[in-house]
Design a protein around this motif. Sequence first.
Motif, mmCIF file in Angstrom:
data_model
loop_
_atom_site.group_PDB
_atom_site.id
_atom_site.type_symbol
_atom_site.label_atom_id
_atom_site.label_comp_id
_atom_site.label_asym_id
_atom_site.label_seq_id
_atom_site.Cartn_x
_atom_site.Cartn_y
_atom_site.Cartn_z
ATOM 1 N N ASP A 137 0.859 -1.184 0.000
ATOM 2 C CA ASP A 137 0.000 0.000 0.000
ATOM 3 C C ASP A 137 0.899 1.238 0.000
ATOM 4 O O ASP A 137 1.398 1.660 1.050
ATOM 5 C CB ASP A 137 -0.901 -0.010 1.239
ATOM 6 N N PRO A 138 1.137 1.838 -1.165
ATOM 7 C CA PRO A 138 2.063 2.978 -1.240
ATOM 8 C C PRO A 138 1.607 4.179 -0.420
ATOM 9 O O PRO A 138 2.441 4.930 0.091
ATOM 10 C CB PRO A 138 2.120 3.295 -2.737
ATOM 11 N N VAL A 139 0.299 4.375 -0.300
ATOM 12 C CA VAL A 139 -0.204 5.500 0.497
ATOM 13 C C VAL A 139 0.171 5.308 1.960
ATOM 14 O O VAL A 139 0.661 6.221 2.636
ATOM 15 C CB VAL A 139 -1.734 5.629 0.338
ATOM 16 N N LEU A 140 -0.043 4.098 2.466
ATOM 17 C CA LEU A 140 0.292 3.795 3.853
ATOM 18 C C LEU A 140 1.798 3.851 4.079
ATOM 19 O O LEU A 140 2.271 4.388 5.089
ATOM 20 C CB LEU A 140 -0.252 2.410 4.226
ATOM 21 N N GLU A 141 2.562 3.319 3.146
ATOM 22 C CA GLU A 141 4.014 3.291 3.300
ATOM 23 C C GLU A 141 4.609 4.705 3.282
ATOM 24 O O GLU A 141 5.577 4.996 4.000
ATOM 25 C CB GLU A 141 4.649 2.449 2.196
ATOM 26 N N HIS A 142 4.026 5.592 2.486
ATOM 27 C CA HIS A 142 4.499 6.977 2.461
ATOM 28 C C HIS A 142 4.349 7.614 3.833
ATOM 29 O O HIS A 142 5.276 8.287 4.334
ATOM 30 C CB HIS A 142 3.716 7.771 1.412
ATOM 31 N N LEU A 143 3.206 7.403 4.474
ATOM 32 C CA LEU A 143 2.981 7.963 5.801
ATOM 33 C C LEU A 143 3.913 7.316 6.818
ATOM 34 O O LEU A 143 4.485 8.005 7.680
ATOM 35 C CB LEU A 143 1.521 7.764 6.202
ATOM 36 N N ALA A 144 4.081 5.999 6.740
ATOM 37 C CA ALA A 144 4.983 5.308 7.663
ATOM 38 C C ALA A 144 6.402 5.850 7.537
ATOM 39 O O ALA A 144 7.118 5.977 8.540
ATOM 40 C CB ALA A 144 4.954 3.803 7.399
ATOM 41 N N GLU A 145 6.816 6.192 6.333
ATOM 42 C CA GLU A 145 8.158 6.736 6.126
ATOM 43 C C GLU A 145 8.296 8.121 6.758
ATOM 44 O O GLU A 145 9.358 8.473 7.298
ATOM 45 C CB GLU A 145 8.473 6.801 4.632
ATOM 46 N N LEU A 146 7.235 8.927 6.706
ATOM 47 C CA LEU A 146 7.262 10.219 7.387
ATOM 48 C C LEU A 146 7.452 10.028 8.887
ATOM 49 O O LEU A 146 8.196 10.784 9.541
ATOM 50 C CB LEU A 146 5.959 10.983 7.127
ATOM 51 N N LEU A 147 6.781 9.025 9.436
ATOM 52 C CA LEU A 147 6.898 8.750 10.870
ATOM 53 C C LEU A 147 8.304 8.251 11.221
ATOM 54 O O LEU A 147 8.878 8.649 12.242
ATOM 55 C CB LEU A 147 5.844 7.719 11.284
ATOM 56 N N ARG A 148 8.857 7.393 10.381
ATOM 57 C CA ARG A 148 10.221 6.903 10.618
ATOM 58 C C ARG A 148 11.226 8.062 10.588
ATOM 59 O O ARG A 148 12.167 8.110 11.387
ATOM 60 C CB ARG A 148 10.602 5.866 9.565
#
Length: 206
Positions: A137-148
């Motif tokens: 899920d690229p949308v979810l992964e983009h947000l997870a990367e912001l959090l990381r």
Amino acid sequence: MRSNQASGNSATFTETARRAQLLRCAIEAIAESGYGRASLAEIARRAEVSKGVVSYYFAGKDELLGHVVADVYTRAGAAIGARLATEDDPAGKLRGYLEANLAFLREHSADIRAVVEIAANSRRPDGTLRFAPGDADPVLEHLAELLRAGQHAGEFRDFDPHSVALVIRGAIDTASGRLVTDPGFDLGTYTRELITLVELATRKFP
């Protein structure tokens, strides 16, 4: 030679404009009448063309709806990317991410209504939902990367980025559904409270 090139450019421009028109008419039809009533014939009527013209650009309703979803997500992604580019630190980017997402919902209510309808009703031949989130899920992964990034910068506390991204995306998707079903939904208040909750949940305390 120049004449042929100009003619080709004109044809490409016309085709691009026609496709954009059909996508817009599809969004309007679904938003106003629902998934079931948004037939190719109805979309053609709104575009003031024959059904054959719609079929020339799109193989069928499934393909057309796939392009609708892609178009809305592309425009939303561009708006979010532009907002994130104005922020320098991870906390600002996370706040900007939330603001841009919810602002897009407010400013493009017909688009959101159409996507919600498509996501809830469009199915594959085996009966499963066509646009259900998958493992990738690229949308979810983009947000997870912001959090990381916030964790690596020392601004965010220690937590599982994937799980927190799921929670945040769930809150954004809840707002999408509310806009469709609840005329009294106060998106402005929801935005402020969600930003506060996320900031408190991710902040690194001494």
